[in-house]
Design an enzyme around this catalytic site. Sequence first.
Site, PDB file in Angstrom:
ATOM      1  CB  SER A   1      -0.917  -0.005   1.232  1.00 56.19           C
ATOM      2  OG  SER A   1      -1.825   1.073   1.199  1.00 56.19           O
TER       3      SER A   1
ATOM      4  CE  LYS B   1     -18.810  -2.010  -2.968  1.00 60.08           C
ATOM      5  NZ  LYS B   1     -19.151  -0.598  -3.166  1.00 60.08           N
TER       6      LYS B   1
END
Length: 310
Positions: free
Chosen positions: A36, A90
């Site tokens: 990240s 999603k």
Amino acid sequence: MAPIRIAIVGLGKIARDQHLPALGRSADYDLVAIASRNAAADEIPSFATLDELLGSGIALDAVSLCTPPQGRHAIARAAIAAGLHVMLEKPPGASVSEVLDLADAAAAKGVSLFASWHTRAAPAIEPARSLLAGRTIESVSIVWREDVRRWHPGQDWIWEPAGMGVFDPGINALSAATRILPRALFLEAAELSFPENRAAPIAAQLRLSDAARTPISADFDWRETGPQSWDIHVATKEGPVLLSKGGAALAVDGETVIDGGEIEVEYPNLYAHFADLVRGGRSDVDLAPLRLVADAFMLGRRRSVESFSE
């Protein structure tokens, strides 16, 4: 059976709120790394990028991609090329074409690809699907209204192209509807409300139908400051069916039959399914919700509304 060695790519709000706790409670996985740009996790090796992680020598079987959809295709492609199984938060990508390409790449490489829809893993979804398979559906009304300031604070990417705006939660409703309703859905018309200062809609009104010409409406709005609504009302010849609380509760003929309360089971269920896919050598890539969102942008009328700022 050895646990699946997995890394999370993109340690944002959804990863901290849902993915980390779900993995921490699962015997199917060993969380071995984080990749990240702007965050790290205590006591877990952390890297700025997936490329850095792949070059570290850490043994890895799979990655869970929790980055915004913009740019995710390249990351997923790199993971697949490295022989890793891939789970996609999603929406699974910035476009239908990107996700179809990933499905082809995963099949060619022999790895599993899972385009996850967390609302489908809520406790009342499968019971509603089974119930509605045996009823005559007359109409459907979807109401998905929430406060963007409460649920997506500071997430500027959702207002950019491919961020989808109100369809970020709205696609959850569409993932539920396309699962519980017995026939495929088609978009007939849409009105999309764009704030003057944003590139993505803050509200959307959809008119849909299915092969039986069942009238289906959807009301998505990110400006709801009162009670939040995540409901699908289904009028059937045999009596009303209400899926509420984002798929956690089900009422049949006015009587509550399932009240799952909070929906903390969603992500543990998703990761259990991903483990089954990996160990079974299978993929699960259902793009019906994303196709409907793409249709809304293609067919919808755009109207300008007042500027939005947090």
